[in-house]
Design a protein around this motif. Structure first.
Motif, mmCIF file in Angstrom:
data_model
loop_
_atom_site.group_PDB
_atom_site.id
_atom_site.type_symbol
_atom_site.label_atom_id
_atom_site.label_comp_id
_atom_site.label_asym_id
_atom_site.label_seq_id
_atom_site.Cartn_x
_atom_site.Cartn_y
_atom_site.Cartn_z
ATOM 1 N N SER A 1 54.586 -56.836 -30.173
ATOM 2 C CA SER A 1 53.336 -57.463 -29.729
ATOM 3 C C SER A 1 52.184 -57.247 -30.706
ATOM 4 C CB SER A 1 52.960 -56.952 -28.341
ATOM 5 O OG SER A 1 52.776 -55.550 -28.373
ATOM 6 N N GLU A 2 52.235 -56.119 -31.468
ATOM 7 C CA GLU A 2 51.141 -55.851 -32.412
ATOM 8 C C GLU A 2 51.113 -56.840 -33.569
ATOM 9 O OE1 GLU A 2 54.715 -53.975 -34.087
ATOM 10 O OE2 GLU A 2 53.866 -53.926 -32.084
ATOM 11 N N GLN A 3 52.163 -57.619 -33.734
ATOM 12 C CA GLN A 3 52.207 -58.599 -34.819
ATOM 13 C C GLN A 3 51.449 -59.877 -34.493
ATOM 14 O OE1 GLN A 3 56.175 -59.387 -36.200
ATOM 15 N NE2 GLN A 3 56.638 -57.230 -36.468
ATOM 16 N N PHE A 4 51.053 -60.038 -33.237
ATOM 17 C CA PHE A 4 50.410 -61.267 -32.806
ATOM 18 C C PHE A 4 48.955 -60.993 -32.455
ATOM 19 C CE2 PHE A 4 54.922 -61.595 -31.841
ATOM 20 C CZ PHE A 4 55.244 -62.762 -32.528
ATOM 21 N N TYR A 5 48.072 -61.753 -33.058
ATOM 22 C CA TYR A 5 46.641 -61.579 -32.848
ATOM 23 C C TYR A 5 46.247 -61.984 -31.431
ATOM 24 C CZ TYR A 5 41.631 -62.207 -33.480
ATOM 25 O OH TYR A 5 40.282 -62.139 -33.332
ATOM 26 N N ASP A 6 46.801 -63.088 -30.953
ATOM 27 C CA ASP A 6 46.456 -63.571 -29.615
ATOM 28 C C ASP A 6 47.605 -64.425 -29.074
ATOM 29 O OD1 ASP A 6 46.272 -65.992 -30.991
ATOM 30 O OD2 ASP A 6 44.084 -66.054 -30.923
ATOM 31 N N GLU A 7 47.413 -64.973 -27.896
ATOM 32 C CA GLU A 7 48.480 -65.742 -27.256
ATOM 33 C C GLU A 7 48.773 -67.035 -28.006
ATOM 34 O OE1 GLU A 7 49.008 -65.956 -23.082
ATOM 35 O OE2 GLU A 7 47.621 -64.316 -22.722
ATOM 36 N N GLN A 8 47.761 -67.639 -28.579
ATOM 37 C CA GLN A 8 48.011 -68.880 -29.323
ATOM 38 C C GLN A 8 48.923 -68.617 -30.522
ATOM 39 O OE1 GLN A 8 44.614 -71.107 -30.696
ATOM 40 N NE2 GLN A 8 45.857 -72.953 -30.921
ATOM 41 N N GLU A 9 48.754 -67.469 -31.163
ATOM 42 C CA GLU A 9 49.637 -67.119 -32.275
ATOM 43 C C GLU A 9 51.083 -66.969 -31.805
ATOM 44 O OE1 GLU A 9 49.179 -63.607 -34.916
ATOM 45 O OE2 GLU A 9 47.473 -64.721 -35.705
ATOM 46 N N ARG A 10 51.267 -66.432 -30.618
ATOM 47 C CA ARG A 10 52.616 -66.313 -30.061
ATOM 48 C C ARG A 10 53.237 -67.692 -29.871
ATOM 49 N NH1 ARG A 10 51.555 -61.710 -25.383
ATOM 50 N NH2 ARG A 10 51.107 -60.049 -26.851
ATOM 51 N N ILE A 11 52.448 -68.596 -29.319
ATOM 52 C CA ILE A 11 52.940 -69.951 -29.060
ATOM 53 C C ILE A 11 53.271 -70.653 -30.374
ATOM 54 C CG2 ILE A 11 52.292 -72.216 -28.147
ATOM 55 C CD1 ILE A 11 50.421 -70.552 -26.166
ATOM 56 N N LEU A 12 52.375 -70.571 -31.335
ATOM 57 C CA LEU A 12 52.620 -71.212 -32.631
ATOM 58 C C LEU A 12 53.852 -70.615 -33.308
ATOM 59 C CD1 LEU A 12 48.939 -71.481 -33.904
ATOM 60 C CD2 LEU A 12 50.396 -73.341 -33.054
ATOM 61 N N TRP A 13 54.011 -69.300 -33.191
ATOM 62 C CA TRP A 13 55.188 -68.648 -33.758
ATOM 63 C C TRP A 13 56.462 -69.212 -33.124
ATOM 64 C CZ3 TRP A 13 58.533 -65.437 -30.927
ATOM 65 C CH2 TRP A 13 59.522 -64.800 -31.686
ATOM 66 N N ALA A 14 56.487 -69.332 -31.806
ATOM 67 C CA ALA A 14 57.670 -69.861 -31.122
ATOM 68 C C ALA A 14 57.948 -71.295 -31.562
ATOM 69 C CB ALA A 14 57.486 -69.786 -29.608
ATOM 70 N N LEU A 15 56.898 -72.088 -31.765
ATOM 71 C CA LEU A 15 57.090 -73.482 -32.168
ATOM 72 C C LEU A 15 57.684 -73.609 -33.570
ATOM 73 C CD1 LEU A 15 53.854 -75.122 -30.716
ATOM 74 C CD2 LEU A 15 56.207 -75.335 -29.854
ATOM 75 N N THR A 16 57.578 -72.556 -34.377
ATOM 76 C CA THR A 16 58.169 -72.634 -35.721
ATOM 77 C C THR A 16 59.688 -72.696 -35.670
ATOM 78 O OG1 THR A 16 58.295 -70.230 -36.071
ATOM 79 C CG2 THR A 16 56.255 -71.343 -36.757
ATOM 80 N N PHE A 17 60.283 -72.377 -34.531
ATOM 81 C CA PHE A 17 61.740 -72.422 -34.398
ATOM 82 C C PHE A 17 62.238 -73.760 -33.855
ATOM 83 C CE2 PHE A 17 60.521 -67.960 -34.219
ATOM 84 C CZ PHE A 17 61.324 -67.443 -35.217
#
Length: 169
Positions: free
Chosen positions: A74-90
């Motif tokens: 979780s420390e790798q993600f600045y906020d929830e939007q970053e989590r979502i964008l990260w998931a969309l990269t797959f």
């Protein structure tokens, strides 16, 4: 006179001669070990989720993999939007790519990213990428005439049955 001196020496011997030796060393205080260096905990290497093509039968596995990664890192993600964008990269091909493109088109049209929280992402993901009626699919598969043990060993057959049973809530 010599005899008298000798007798005197025998009766009253002189004190023993103290050799010119240095005093005994003063014991040094106990040496404490140097302060311990902080233990650096190594983290396990995490596997990223597999690429996702949008096939509904892979949806649950992909979402679980993303959620597990986010939980452990979780420390790798600045906020929830970053989590979502990260998931969309797959989302690399098939219906997943089309859905991802639609999300970004909505953002371009409105100026607002349409998915605000990870919970919103999970809800939208389930709607688009989980089997539409997993319970009916499982029942149909288990009750169908084509579903039987066949040449499989019992453990493989049971794992398959359990997979169908766990595929719906």
């Amino acid at each position: 006179m010599q005899l008298q001196q000798l007798t005197q020496l025998v009766v009253n011997p002189p004190p023993p001669a103290i050799p010119n030796t240095p005093p005994p060393p003063v014991p040094s205080p106990p040496v404490s070990p140097p302060p311990a260096l902080p233990v650096r905990r190594t983290r396990p290497k995490l596997s990223c989720p597999p690429d996702f093509n949008g096939e509904r039968h892979n949806g649950r596995v992909f979402l679980n993999s993303c959620s597990l990664y986010i939980c452990l890192a979780s420390e790798q993600f600045y906020d929830e939007q970053e989590r979502i964008l990260w998931a969309l990269t797959f989302f690399k091909e098939g219906p997943a790519t089309k859905w991802s493109e639609n999300v970004f088109r909505q953002e371009a049209d409105t100026g607002i990213f349409p998915i605000q929280t990870w919970g919103d992402f999970e809800q939208q993901f389930r709607l688009h990428f989980f089997p539409a009626n997993a319970e009916a699919d499982a029942i149909n598969a288990l009750e169908g005439t084509s579903y039987h043990q066949g040449n499989r060993i019992v453990n493989d057959y049971l794992d398959s049955v359990r997979g169908h049973l766990h595929s719906y809530p």
